[in-house]
Write a protein that holds these residues in place. Structure first.
Motif, PDB file in Angstrom:
ATOM      1  N   GLN A  44      -9.970 -19.213  61.373  1.00 33.93           N
ATOM      2  CA  GLN A  44      -8.903 -18.548  62.112  1.00 33.93           C
ATOM      3  C   GLN A  44      -9.252 -18.356  63.590  1.00 33.93           C
ATOM      4  O   GLN A  44      -8.433 -17.855  64.359  1.00 33.93           O
ATOM      5  CB  GLN A  44      -8.622 -17.183  61.492  1.00 33.93           C
ATOM      6  N   LYS A  45     -10.476 -18.720  63.964  1.00 35.54           N
ATOM      7  CA  LYS A  45     -10.980 -18.567  65.335  1.00 35.54           C
ATOM      8  C   LYS A  45     -10.890 -17.114  65.812  1.00 35.54           C
ATOM      9  O   LYS A  45     -10.463 -16.817  66.925  1.00 35.54           O
ATOM     10  CB  LYS A  45     -10.250 -19.496  66.311  1.00 35.54           C
ATOM     11  N   ARG A  46     -11.301 -16.206  64.898  1.00 35.87           N
ATOM     12  CA  ARG A  46     -11.339 -14.778  65.231  1.00 35.87           C
ATOM     13  C   ARG A  46     -12.779 -14.346  65.443  1.00 35.87           C
ATOM     14  O   ARG A  46     -13.721 -15.030  65.048  1.00 35.87           O
ATOM     15  CB  ARG A  46     -10.720 -13.968  64.084  1.00 35.87           C
ATOM     16  N   ASN A  47     -12.958 -13.188  66.057  1.00 35.70           N
ATOM     17  CA  ASN A  47     -14.287 -12.632  66.294  1.00 35.70           C
ATOM     18  C   ASN A  47     -14.952 -12.342  64.947  1.00 35.70           C
ATOM     19  O   ASN A  47     -14.385 -11.652  64.091  1.00 35.70           O
ATOM     20  CB  ASN A  47     -14.170 -11.355  67.124  1.00 35.70           C
ATOM     21  N   LEU A  48     -16.179 -12.849  64.738  1.00 35.65           N
ATOM     22  CA  LEU A  48     -16.865 -12.685  63.456  1.00 35.65           C
ATOM     23  C   LEU A  48     -17.286 -11.242  63.202  1.00 35.65           C
ATOM     24  O   LEU A  48     -17.400 -10.826  62.052  1.00 35.65           O
ATOM     25  CB  LEU A  48     -18.091 -13.601  63.405  1.00 35.65           C
TER      26      LEU A  48
END
Length: 83
Positions: free
Chosen positions: A25-29
């Motif tokens: 989702q290309k979100r902050n891990l």
């Protein structure tokens, strides 16, 4: 394999699965740590369940092997009595 290593291994797999989700989702891990904890807890419980199932399956197999051995022994003694 001990129960602790099974639970920790499954928990780490859950964490990696969560990182994989967020990476896709290309979100902050490291944005939502609660989601990581829930994922690790669910996969850790699956590891505990898998450990318990492995023990139970081994017991069932041992019982079945003993039953088969007893039947074979009974057949051998019956054949020896017929001769």
């Amino acid at each position: 394999m001990s129960m602790l290593t099974n639970i920790v291994g499954f928990s780490l797999f859950g964490l990696l699965a969560r990182f994989g989700q967020l990476g896709i989702q290309k979100r902050n891990l490291f944005d939502n740590m609660g989601g990581h904890a829930i994922s690790m807890a669910v996969f850790g419980y699956a590891g505990y369940w898998a450990y318990r199932w492995d023990i139970r399956a081994a017991e069932l197999l041992a019982d079945k092997r003993a039953e088969i051995a007893a039947r074979r022994q009974q057949r051998v003694t019956e054949r020896a009595g017929e001769s």
